[in-house]
Every structure is written in structure tokens, then in C-alpha cells.
Enzyme design. Structure first.
Site, PDB file in Angstrom:
ATOM      1  N   HIS A  81       0.861  -1.188   0.000  1.00  9.97           N
ATOM      2  CA  HIS A  81       0.000   0.000   0.000  1.00  9.97           C
ATOM      3  C   HIS A  81       0.894   1.234   0.000  1.00  9.97           C
ATOM      4  O   HIS A  81       2.110   1.141   0.120  1.00  9.97           O
ATOM      5  CB  HIS A  81      -0.961   0.020   1.188  1.00  9.97           C
ATOM      6  CG  HIS A  81      -0.274   0.011   2.533  1.00  9.97           C
ATOM      7  ND1 HIS A  81       0.502   1.059   2.994  1.00  9.97           N
ATOM      8  CD2 HIS A  81      -0.236  -0.925   3.509  1.00  9.97           C
ATOM      9  CE1 HIS A  81       0.970   0.773   4.199  1.00  9.97           C
ATOM     10  NE2 HIS A  81       0.545  -0.428   4.535  1.00  9.97           N
TER      11      HIS A  81
ATOM     12  N   ASP B   5      -2.994 -19.990  11.310  1.00  6.98           N
ATOM     13  CA  ASP B   5      -1.829 -20.546  11.994  1.00  6.98           C
ATOM     14  C   ASP B   5      -1.885 -20.238  13.491  1.00  6.98           C
ATOM     15  O   ASP B   5      -1.872 -19.065  13.892  1.00  6.98           O
ATOM     16  CB  ASP B   5      -0.547 -19.955  11.394  1.00  6.98           C
ATOM     17  CG  ASP B   5       0.676 -20.773  11.733  1.00  6.98           C
ATOM     18  OD1 ASP B   5       0.962 -20.955  12.938  1.00  6.98           O
ATOM     19  OD2 ASP B   5       1.331 -21.246  10.795  1.00  6.98           O
TER      20      ASP B   5
ATOM     21  N   SER C 247       2.386  -5.269   6.801  1.00  4.44           N
ATOM     22  CA  SER C 247       2.023  -4.900   5.430  1.00  4.44           C
ATOM     23  C   SER C 247       3.198  -5.157   4.498  1.00  4.44           C
ATOM     24  O   SER C 247       4.312  -4.724   4.756  1.00  4.44           O
ATOM     25  CB  SER C 247       1.644  -3.421   5.359  1.00  4.44           C
ATOM     26  OG  SER C 247       0.491  -3.158   6.114  1.00  4.44           O
TER      27      SER C 247
END
Length: 330
Positions: free
Chosen positions: A153, A270, A285
């Protein structure tokens, strides 16, 4: 020094061209935490403060119509690249100075009458920011051209959400020293330390699907072919402690493809990652997503209502934004 994590809120940077490479069939997969430092192409108005004068408190910038998040790129006919150049322009100006402003897609010119503070200097009554720094995750590096992608992003201004126009930037080695787990309504974060003495590359593009540039030092040696992201089991590579990335299981729940690109939603399955971070947290991110051994995308954002769920961008969209050509894989 602890660094704040860069999130997907908009930021302001001049886009520089990367040299296109030939078809990227295989990439080096990231997952490492990196320190990110960028300088804006101008100075960002981060807030306002009164100017104390002999006649009382004055608010020159606010009275002239400036807003938080505005980018000041010129003053009195001279270019403004940082706080020092703006201060110099004010001291050389007269009773009124014209500011060149970028406000989103708008370009404005606002006349401002600085107030003379108690120290005898002209002041606008604004808090300035000319750079941003934080921790993010490296997604990939092309072994042939050295082009890298990270974050998934843009780097953006926290007040306005606008992508920051880039003047220059760099990535450095980093390590994760602590984790603030996420929970419903509260995004967690990775707390990391950047090693400014160990530069890895330059940041040359700040886009909606990630930051891109050229590596000057190797980081990782795990090659993978590129693939298309699809619903089903997958894994992410992320660094949640120290410097070494680990692989964690996720499930791609939904994939949406349209004219603007490909986006996916996934769930962390997980137990080790859920126990450590609660799911996806700020700083993850850019974590690469793998399916059947192929690099298919990167983590971008977390669901605020559920930290175990997140959003992803496709590797094809990141490669397109990076300037790398590639042959699509099925």
C-alpha cells in the site's frame, strides 16, 4: 529508537521512473522487516499553533485558509523542499507571502500575512512535517534488475489519508523487538528498530499498491515463480521477532478481479501467529503470500473488527506498479 509503523494512510511523493526490466519470471521472496525513511516533495502541514505576539495570539495560516494535510511546495516564488527552506522564504519575504499548496489533486496559491512572534521572527503558526519513517515488510526483489517492492500500500499522511508525493527515500535493515497484539477494534503493531547504518536500497515510487525502488544490498535468497492468487490454502512470510521471517498458514477466502486490479481477503489460521500477534498487525504490510510455492500477492491491511482477517493485493498489480514486465502464470 522505536519507530512507528507505517500504515496504509495516504502520503505525498514525486513519482520517479524505474528502468523497466525484461519479463520477471522468478523473484526473490521477502518477508523481512525493513526500516523505511522518506522525504516529502515539500512540507506537510501537520497541525496549527498560535503565534504569541505583543497584540496577543494570532493564527496566520489558519486565517489564510490552510488545512491540516496541505503540502507546501513553494513560498514567495521559491521552491520549498523542507522546513528550513520555508523558514528562509518567510524571512526574506515581506508583510505578505504567497504559498503554493497541493491539496489532494488541487494546486492552490494562498496569500498569508506572517505574524511576528515574541522572538522577532515571522511565523505562520503551523506544525510542519517534511519526512516519515517506520517499519514495513519487504515483498520481493527482482534478481536481474534489483527492483524491489514492499508494503503493498502507499505511504500516506495520517491526517488526510492522501498519498505523500515522494522526493527521495531509503530502506534499511531492521529488527522486531516487541509485538502489540491486535484485537477487535484495535489494530496491533510490530515495534521495530531500524539500523540506519545498514542501507539496503532507495525508494523511488510511492503507489497505492506499494513502494518500489532499487536494492543496493542483498536481502534473502529464496526464489519463487509468480502465480495468480486464488481461493484456498496459502501462507505468508512475516517477521514477528528478531530479523528472520517465518512462514505462517492462512486461508484465502475471496478473490475479486476488476478493471482496477485484483484484491483478496484472507484469514490467519496458523495457531503460532494468532498466539503471537492475534493475526495481522501494523508492520506486517507487504508480507508476501505464497500458494503452491509461488509468489501470488502481499498483505496490505487488517480488518479492524477482526485482527485474524486481512486484505491482500496481487503480485501482478505490484509488478505493474514497479515498472517490471512479466509473463502471467496460471
Amino acid at each position: 529508537m522505536k519507530k512507528r509503523i507505517l500504515t496504509g494512510l495516504a502520503s505525498l511523493f514525486l513519482l520517479l521512473c524505474l528502468t523497466p526490466a525484461a519479463h520477471a519470471q522468478e523473484l526473490l521472496v521477502g518477508g523481512q522487516a525493513v526500516g523505511i525513511q522518506i522525504s516529502a516533495d515539500g512540507v506537510i502541514v501537520a497541525g496549527f499553533c498560535p503565534v504569541e505576539t505583543g497584540d496577543g495570539a494570532m493564527h496566520p495560516a489558519e486565517d489564510a485558509g490552510l488545512k491540516t494535510g496541505d503540502l507546501i511546495c513553494g513560498a514567495g516564488g521559491r521552491s520549498v523542499s523542507d522546513a528550513a527552506s520555508l523558514i528562509a522564504a518567510l524571512e526574506e519575504g515581506g508583510e505578505e507571502i504567497s504559498l503554493q499548496i497541493r491539496r489532494g489533486a488541487q494546486e492552490l496559491e494562498l496569500p498569508v500575512s506572517p505574524a511576528v512572534g515574541e522572538e522577532g521572527r515571522p511565523m505562520l503558526g503551523i506544525l510542519l512535517r517534511d519526512g516519515l519513517s517506520g517499519i514495513g515488510t519487504l515483498t520481493f526483489c527482482d534478481p536481474d534488475s534489483g527492483v524491489f517492492g514492499a508494503l503493498g500500500h502507499s505511504i500516506s499522511d495520517s491526517e488526510t489519508g492522501l498519498t505523500v508525493p515522494l522526493r527521495d527515500g531509503s530502506i534499511t535493515e531492521a529488527q522486531i523487538v516487541a509485538v502489540q497484539p491486535g484485537s477487535a477494534g484495535t489494530p496491533g503493531e510490530l515495534n521495530g528498530v531500524s539500523d540506519l547504518s545498514r542501507a539496503l536500497g532507495t525508494v523511488e515510487r510511492n503507489t497505492e499498491v506499494g513502494i518500489f525502488g532499487h536494492m543496493s544490498a542483498a536481502l534473502g535468497d529464496r526464489p519463487a515463480e509468480i502465480g495468480l492468487i486464488t481461493a484456498g490454502p496459502a501462507s505468508i512470510l512475516a517477521t514477528v521477532e528478531g530479523r528472520a521471517p517465518r512462514e505462517f498458514a492462512v486461508e484465502i477466502n475471496r478473490v475479486c478481479r476488476d478493471s482496477e486490479g485484483t484484491h483478496a481477503m484472507f484469514t490467519v489460521t496458523d495457531p503460532a501467529l494468532l498466539g503471537r500477534t492475534g493475526g495481522i498487525v501494523q508492520g506486517m504490510s507487504g508480507s508476501p503470500i505464497l500458494q503452491n510455492g509461488r509468489l501470488v500477492g502481499a498483505v496490505t491491511h487488517v480488518f479492524l473488527s477482526d485482527s485474524a482477517r486481512g486484505y491482500a493485493v496481487s503480485i501482478q498489480d505490484m509488478l505493474k506498479a514497479s515498472g517490471l514486465a512479466m509473463d502471467q502464470a496460471a
